[in-house]
Design an enzyme around this catalytic site. Structure first.
Site, PDB file in Angstrom:
ATOM      1  CB  VAL A  39      16.643   5.878  -1.606  1.00 39.92           C
ATOM      2  CG1 VAL A  39      17.718   4.707  -2.428  1.00 39.92           C
ATOM      3  CG2 VAL A  39      16.574   5.253  -0.222  1.00 39.92           C
ATOM      4  CB  VAL A  40      17.392   8.856  -5.775  1.00 46.22           C
ATOM      5  CG1 VAL A  40      18.743   9.357  -7.319  1.00 46.22           C
ATOM      6  CG2 VAL A  40      16.422   8.265  -6.393  1.00 46.22           C
ATOM      7  NE  ARG A  41      18.310  15.744  -5.192  1.00 48.92           N
ATOM      8  CZ  ARG A  41      17.109  16.868  -5.414  1.00 48.92           C
ATOM      9  NH1 ARG A  41      17.011  17.078  -4.054  1.00 48.92           N
ATOM     10  NH2 ARG A  41      16.801  17.146  -6.229  1.00 48.92           N
ATOM     11  N   GLY A  74     -11.339  13.589  19.668  1.00 46.13           N
ATOM     12  CA  GLY A  74     -12.554  13.636  20.668  1.00 46.13           C
ATOM     13  C   GLY A  74     -14.070  13.090  20.300  1.00 46.13           C
ATOM     14  CB  ALA A  75     -13.662   9.630  18.953  1.00 43.33           C
ATOM     15  CD  GLU A  76     -19.714   8.875  23.976  1.00 39.80           C
ATOM     16  OE1 GLU A  76     -20.045   9.451  23.377  1.00 39.80           O
ATOM     17  OE2 GLU A  76     -20.343   8.410  25.009  1.00 39.80           O
ATOM     18  NE  ARG A 110      -4.652  -5.505   5.616  1.00 37.22           N
ATOM     19  CZ  ARG A 110      -3.747  -4.948   4.384  1.00 37.22           C
ATOM     20  NH1 ARG A 110      -4.714  -5.852   3.260  1.00 37.22           N
ATOM     21  NH2 ARG A 110      -2.640  -5.007   4.176  1.00 37.22           N
ATOM     22  N   GLY A 160       0.592  -1.002  -0.405  1.00 35.20           N
ATOM     23  CA  GLY A 160      -0.319   0.152  -0.143  1.00 35.20           C
ATOM     24  C   GLY A 160       0.552   0.937  -0.152  1.00 35.20           C
ATOM     25  NE  ARG A 165      -2.135  -4.539  -1.094  1.00 35.20           N
ATOM     26  CZ  ARG A 165      -1.484  -3.692  -0.150  1.00 35.20           C
ATOM     27  NH1 ARG A 165      -0.727  -4.068   0.665  1.00 35.20           N
ATOM     28  NH2 ARG A 165      -1.976  -2.590   0.948  1.00 35.20           N
ATOM     29  CG  ASP A 187       3.592  -6.814   7.273  1.00 33.59           C
ATOM     30  OD1 ASP A 187       2.885  -6.137   6.567  1.00 33.59           O
ATOM     31  OD2 ASP A 187       2.534  -7.542   8.126  1.00 33.59           O
ATOM     32  N   GLY A 188       4.668  -6.824   4.477  1.00 30.54           N
ATOM     33  CA  GLY A 188       4.526  -7.911   2.909  1.00 30.54           C
ATOM     34  C   GLY A 188       6.014  -7.309   2.124  1.00 30.54           C
ATOM     35  CB  THR A 230       2.877   1.025   6.033  1.00 28.03           C
ATOM     36  OG1 THR A 230       1.721   0.709   6.344  1.00 28.03           O
ATOM     37  CG2 THR A 230       3.573   0.696   7.725  1.00 28.03           C
ATOM     38  CG  ASP A 270      -1.943  -0.016   8.146  1.00 23.31           C
ATOM     39  OD1 ASP A 270      -2.909   1.420   7.583  1.00 23.31           O
ATOM     40  OD2 ASP A 270      -1.925  -1.006   7.347  1.00 23.31           O
ATOM     41  CG  ASP A 286       1.067  -2.462  10.061  1.00 25.04           C
ATOM     42  OD1 ASP A 286       1.697  -1.666   9.676  1.00 25.04           O
ATOM     43  OD2 ASP A 286       0.278  -3.154   9.686  1.00 25.04           O
TER      44      ASP A 286
HETATM   45  O1  F6P Z   1      -1.458  -1.731   4.804  1.00 26.28           O
HETATM   46  C1  F6P Z   1      -1.802  -0.098   4.223  1.00 26.28           C
HETATM   47  C2  F6P Z   1      -3.162  -0.460   3.964  1.00 26.28           C
HETATM   48  O2  F6P Z   1      -4.326   0.479   3.792  1.00 26.28           O
HETATM   49  C3  F6P Z   1      -4.607  -0.908   5.285  1.00 26.28           C
HETATM   50  O3  F6P Z   1      -4.775  -0.055   6.055  1.00 26.28           O
HETATM   51  C4  F6P Z   1      -5.297  -0.865   4.717  1.00 26.28           C
HETATM   52  O4  F6P Z   1      -6.328  -2.469   5.155  1.00 26.28           O
HETATM   53  C5  F6P Z   1      -4.821  -1.796   3.325  1.00 26.28           C
HETATM   54  O5  F6P Z   1      -3.605  -0.865   3.150  1.00 26.28           O
HETATM   55  C6  F6P Z   1      -6.205  -1.253   1.917  1.00 26.28           C
HETATM   56  O6  F6P Z   1      -5.462  -2.645   1.108  1.00 26.28           O
HETATM   57  P1  F6P Z   1      -6.136  -2.177  -0.680  1.00 26.28           P
HETATM   58  O7  F6P Z   1      -5.997  -0.613  -0.877  1.00 26.28           O
HETATM   59  O8  F6P Z   1      -4.836  -2.898  -1.744  1.00 26.28           O
HETATM   60  O9  F6P Z   1      -7.005  -1.822  -0.888  1.00 26.28           O
END
Ligand code: F6P
Length: 328
Positions: free
Chosen positions: A27-29, A190-192, A176, A15, A76, A107-108, A130, A132, A134
């Protein structure tokens, strides 16, 4: 610096994330600075298999630091998941004289890099890109800060209309397997209540919180739901459940989707991407391999790919507690 390589490749995979262009630029520079030829590889590992290469000079990356997405494009790749696909990629690299690789992704992307190194001995260094956040071994991933700001901006706008109509909004955000976006943007906006993938808070808790806040005079509310949250219901089913369980709520659902991945990178992401882009090339020149460069307490550090993809950083329990207190 050992100055061991003459030609290095760079690609973005998985993504996309705001700030990837700034990372490619760095990186290039850095390659230019250390007299290394830099080869841009289009469409991630798929482009590696198909030999979609282009020489990138310091001037090729002018005016990209401010642009969202990735000009090298991303994919991907299914083919790269097979040994044959990776063998094709390795032979294309050999043909083009690319001796080492910088991969920007999640991670992928790093899992693919581990296989490429294992099976073909190609030195690889990764940069975490990313939205996320994560990835282990880095405080932040490139794109996360921008995505947070995009989400907060969107929720602020939804709040205006929620408040005008005394409505309850359920807002789905990306993530995800990680609730970092949901938890941080949720607190910031400010979510509940916030539902995240890391733990099943139980829908009862959410219903309880809504009931309590209504008694204290709240007329509109915002619930942030991470796409991978664990109640087992999708956001529309959750809205239905609230409607059936509590009377008098005018409920709307808003799925933010891919707007979270677009837009100009924040200053934080541009600086992070610049530091990590330089860090990745210098890590290769020091002879490092199979590592991801990350940021820890403002310092650029390296961790093995295996550590980076091992799992998610622990949930910020303190932020959960802050939410409980500030959402009464
Ligand atoms: O990994 C980043 C991400 O944006 C996730 O938050 C989301 O679940 C996923 O990619 C969506 O992927 P795609 O754009 O391939 O539907």
């Amino acid at each position: 610096m050992l100055g061991k390589y003459k030609k290095i490749g760079v690609l973005t995979s998985g993504g996309d994330a705001p700030g990837m262009n700034a990372a490619i630029r760095a990186v290039v520079r850095s390659c230019s600075y250390y007299n290394i030829e830099c080869i841009g590889i289009y469409r991630g590992y798929q482009g590696l298999i198909e030999g979609e290469f282009e020489v990138l000079t310091a001037r090729s990356v002018r005016n990209v630091i401010n642009r969202g997405g990735t000009f090298l494009k991303s994919a991907r790749s299914q083919e790269f998941r097979s040994e044959e696909g990776r063998a094709k990629a390795a032979s294309k690299m050999k043909e083009a004289g690319i001796e080492a690789l910088v991969v920007i992704g999640g991670d992928g992307t790093f899992t693919g890099a581990i296989y490429l190194e294992q099976e073909h001995g190609i030195p690889v260094v990764g940069i975490p890109g990313t939205i996320d956040n994560d990835i282990n071994g880095t405080d932040y991933t490139i794109g996360y800060d921008t995505a947070l700001n995009t989400v907060v901006d969107a929720i602020d706008k939804i709040r205006d209309t929620a408040s005008s109509h005394d409505r309850l909004f359920l807002i789905e955000v990306m993530g995800r397997d990680a609730g970092d976006i949901a938890l941080n943007a949720g607190v910031g906006a400010g979510a509940e209540e916030i539902l995240i993938p890391e733990e099943d808070m139980g829908v009862e808790r959410m219903l309880d919180s809504l009931q309590k806040s209504r008694k204290t005079g709240k007329t509109s509310s915002i619930i942030v739901v991470a796409e991978g949250e664990k109640s087992g219901k999708n956001i529309f089913e959750l809205a239905e459940l609230i409607g059936e369980s509590l009377e008098g709520y005018d409920i709307r659902v808003s799925v933010l989707g891919h707007i979270q991945r677009g837009g100009a990178p924040s200053c934080y992401d541009r600086v992070l991407a610049s530091k990590l882009g330089v860090g990745a090339v210098e890590a290769l020149l020091r002879g490092e391999n199979r590592v991801m460069v990350g940021i820890t307490n403002k310092l650029v550090t390296s961790v093995d790919f295996e550590v980076a993809i091992k799992g998610h950083k622990p949930l910020d329990k303190e932020l959960r507690r802050v939410l409980d207190i500030t959402s009464v």
